[in-house]
Design an enzyme around this catalytic site. Structure first.
Site, PDB file in Angstrom:
ATOM      1  N   TYR A  84       2.212   9.130 -11.523  1.00 54.79           N
ATOM      2  CA  TYR A  84       1.328   8.395 -10.600  1.00 54.79           C
ATOM      3  C   TYR A  84       0.392   7.475 -11.398  1.00 54.79           C
ATOM      4  O   TYR A  84       0.244   6.291 -11.090  1.00 54.79           O
ATOM      5  CB  TYR A  84       0.526   9.406  -9.767  1.00 54.79           C
ATOM      6  N   ASN A 122       0.800  -1.222   0.000  1.00 57.58           N
ATOM      7  CA  ASN A 122       0.000   0.000   0.000  1.00 57.58           C
ATOM      8  C   ASN A 122       0.839   1.281   0.000  1.00 57.58           C
ATOM      9  O   ASN A 122       0.321   2.349  -0.339  1.00 57.58           O
ATOM     10  CB  ASN A 122      -0.904  -0.071   1.260  1.00 57.58           C
TER      11      ASN A 122
END
Ligand SMILES: NC(=O)c1ccc[n+]([C@@H]2O[C@H](COP(=O)([O-])OP(=O)(O)OC[C@H]3O[C@@H](n4cnc5c(N)ncnc54)[C@H](O)[C@@H]3O)[C@@H](O)[C@H]2O)c1
Length: 256
Positions: A159, A92
């Protein structure tokens, strides 16, 4: 409060010092799992462990930079040394990256975003698989992608590219390791109220916040618990036939 039962199981969560990762770690512990909290933020990581312990759960913090293979191997070793095995791994850890159009992204910024958000997930998965492939009952991996793993978004090219890559890795590893009793899935959150959005000026700037909220059908940002619930479900027996999935939790952001 989590409604899953992971008693006697062991989970590792990268980026467990804050936001979504902290909530995942806390919910795993509430469900009875022992948790390895991995992060570069020592203070936040210790806070997560304290929160878990004060609720009667079991957790340990390990300083882990996902850009280091040695660090992620040490994270997995900690799970095995402290708790005997590794059943669930949630990859994560991530950063928001820069805010420029693709042509203006500095090379260093591009490389850092890819190294943490994509290579970091691969490194973690590689270390986790070493243990899980040796266990009789395999294991379950959940990679944190994003709706920006499914659609483009201006001024976020590194991203967006990293998160699309995370989904490619998830789908491929799901097929490669199903025979070892390992499931590999991803979660694709919409915009969630965490430190990341604060730092990017999204949740703190009224106009930007309203604009982003309006992209979600319920006209609000998501909560870390709404993502943690999806992660824990993917680790549960209820998801026993779910593999290679990119589970979207975005209040319809990508539905139109
Ligand atoms: N908040 C959102 O809107 C949103 C939406 C979709 C996906 N995500 C993803 O969810 C994940 C968690 O984000 P969040 O919103 O909880 O943000 P956050 O900033 O609250 O948490 C991210 C955590 O990752 C850690 N981290 C950063 N670089 C690291 C490294 N090199 N090694 C180890 N840990 C590192 C940070 O210290 C922090 O604790 C990220 O992968 C993010 O891309 C977030």
């Amino acid at each position: 409060m989590s409604s899953f039962d992971f008693s006697g199981r062991v989970a590792a969560v990268t980026g467990g010092a804050s936001g979504i990762g902290r909530e995942v770690a806390v919910e795993f512990a509430e469900s009875g799992a022992s948790v390895v909290v991995a992060d570069v933020d020592d203070e936040g990581g210790q806070d997560t462990v304290e929160q878990i312990e004060s609720d009667g759960g079991e957790a340990v913090y390990v300083n882990t930079d996902v850009t280091s293979m040695d660090d992620v191997e040490a994270m997995v070793e900690t799970a095995v040394d402290e708790f005997g095995r590794l059943d669930y791994a949630v990859n994560n850890a991530g950063i928001s990256g820069g805010e420029e159009p693709a042509g203006d992204v500095p090379e260093e910024g591009w490389e850092q975003t890819i190294d943490i958000n994509l290579n970091g997930v691969w490194r973690s998965l590689k270390a986790e698989l070493e243990v899980m492939t040796e266990q009789d009952d395999g294991g379950i991996i959940v990679n944190m992608a994003s709706i920006l793993g499914k659609v483009g978004f201006e001024n976020s090219s590194a991203y967006v590219s990293a998160k699309h890559g995370v989904l490619g890795l998830t789908k491929t590893a799901a097929w490669e390791y199903a025979g070892d009793g390992i499931r590999v899935n991803a979660v694709c959150p919409g915009f969630i109220e965490t430190q990341m959005l604060e730092e990017a000026g999204i949740s703190t700037n009224e106009n930007v916040r309203e604009w982003i909220e309006g992209m979600h059908s319920q006209d609000r940002l998501g909560k870390p618990e709404e993502i943690a619930d999806a992660v824990l479900w993917l680790c549960s027996d209820g998801a026993s036939f779910t593999n290679g999935e990119a589970l979207t939790v975005d209040s319809g952001f990508t539905a139109r």
